[in-house]
Write a protein that holds these residues in place. Structure first.
Motif, short mmCIF file in Angstrom:
data_model
loop_
_atom_site.label_atom_id
_atom_site.label_comp_id
_atom_site.label_asym_id
_atom_site.label_seq_id
_atom_site.Cartn_x
_atom_site.Cartn_y
_atom_site.Cartn_z
N UNK A 1 -5.34 -7.75 4.59
CA UNK A 1 -6.48 -6.84 4.58
C UNK A 1 -6.67 -6.25 5.97
N UNK A 2 -6.55 -7.08 7.00
CA UNK A 2 -6.66 -6.59 8.38
C UNK A 2 -5.58 -5.57 8.69
N UNK A 3 -4.40 -5.74 8.10
CA UNK A 3 -3.30 -4.78 8.29
C UNK A 3 -3.75 -3.38 7.88
N UNK B 1 -10.75 -1.03 0.17
CA UNK B 1 -10.62 -0.77 -1.27
C UNK B 1 -9.15 -0.76 -1.70
N UNK B 2 -8.27 -0.27 -0.84
CA UNK B 2 -6.84 -0.28 -1.15
C UNK B 2 -6.26 -1.68 -1.01
N UNK B 3 -6.67 -2.40 0.03
CA UNK B 3 -6.05 -3.68 0.35
C UNK B 3 -6.48 -4.81 -0.57
N UNK B 4 -7.75 -4.85 -0.92
CA UNK B 4 -8.29 -6.01 -1.63
C UNK B 4 -7.54 -6.36 -2.92
N UNK B 5 -7.23 -5.40 -3.80
CA UNK B 5 -6.53 -5.77 -5.04
C UNK B 5 -5.13 -6.35 -4.80
N UNK B 6 -4.52 -6.01 -3.68
CA UNK B 6 -3.16 -6.47 -3.40
C UNK B 6 -3.11 -7.97 -3.11
N UNK B 7 -4.25 -8.55 -2.76
CA UNK B 7 -4.26 -9.96 -2.37
C UNK B 7 -5.18 -10.79 -3.26
#
Length: 242
Positions: free
Chosen positions: A136-138, A233-239
């Motif tokens: 997410x930080x990325x 919003x983009x990162x959260x579903x990926x993890x």
């Protein structure tokens, strides 16, 4: 995994019980408010190695992300000089402190309960690609860094920037302006609007030889926060599985 409102609020404010970051003073000696190793980087793009006429940045290293935050603070500080001394008026400051705190408390280590990439006496410098916090930080840091490059907020860089990819989970990340622009145009557009706003500010006075710009603090925070939210919003579903 977490609600869309909880994550960004926590990421931005969890370091402090109030919205304003404390003044860290003029030195990091004996002061744990600064991110770990803050005084070991100048915040200069020239600190990154150059290979084949490209500036090489490894976003899976703690120090490389820290350098990016310090570069963004240094380049944007003039717009926030009237809001606080020693970086505290800069809208990037709380995020930078939180980034250091996540590293220091082991959020970037290899889950579960592994010593890989764990912060132990300041030894580790890596960020695990299997860490949800690291992933997410990325996205947060590339939104601001690649947006600054695309909008020319950092000026004319001497070389093209190359972000070193990891083959593991390669499709979960983007590693260039072009790649991120194609995959996540909304992030890039919103980040660009933040930088364009800063670039449009004018000098209205000078205090102690320091130019004061007509930056509206609320507007700057709103536009910066919008980029932060878009990245989350983009990162959260990926993890969600970790």
């Amino acid at each position: 995994m977490w609600s869309s409102s909880v994550i960004p609020t926590f990421l931005f404010l969890s370091v402090f019980p109030v919205g304003l970051a404390p003044d860290p003073g003029s030195t990091t000696q004996g002061n744990d408010i600064y991110p770990p190793f803050w005084d070991q980087t100048d915040g200069d793009i020239a600190e990154f190695p150059v290979q084949n006429n490209k500036i090489i940045v490894d976003l899976w290293k703690y120090m490389d992300r820290l350098r990016i935050y310090k570069i963004l603070i240094r380049e944007s500080n003039k717009y926030f000089a009237s809001f606080g001394k020693n970086n505290t008026g800069n809208v990037f400051w709380a995020l930078t402190l939180l980034y250091g705190r996540l590293f220091e408390t082991g959020r970037f280590s290899e889950p579960p309960n592994s010593s890989r990439c764990a912060y132990e006496s300041g030894v580790s410098s890596c960020i695990s690609i299997n860490s949800a916090w690291g992933g997410i930080s990325f996205y947060v840091v590339i939104a601001y860094f690649l947006g600054a490059i695309e909008s020319e907020f950092l000026g004319n860089l001497p070389y093209e920037v190359e972000l070193l990819p990891r083959e593991e989970y390669r499709s979960n990340f983007c590693y260039s302006v072009e790649e991120c622009r194609a995959a996540y145009p909304q992030i890039m557009d919103i980040a660009n609007r933040f930088y364009k706003y800063l670039q449009s500010r004018k000098i209205v006075s000078t205090t102690g030889g320091i130019p004061q710009y007509d930056t509206d603090e609320d507007t700057a925070i709103f536009k910066m926060w919008a980029a932060h939210q878009a990245a989350i919003d983009v990162a959260k579903p990926k993890f969600s599985d970790v």
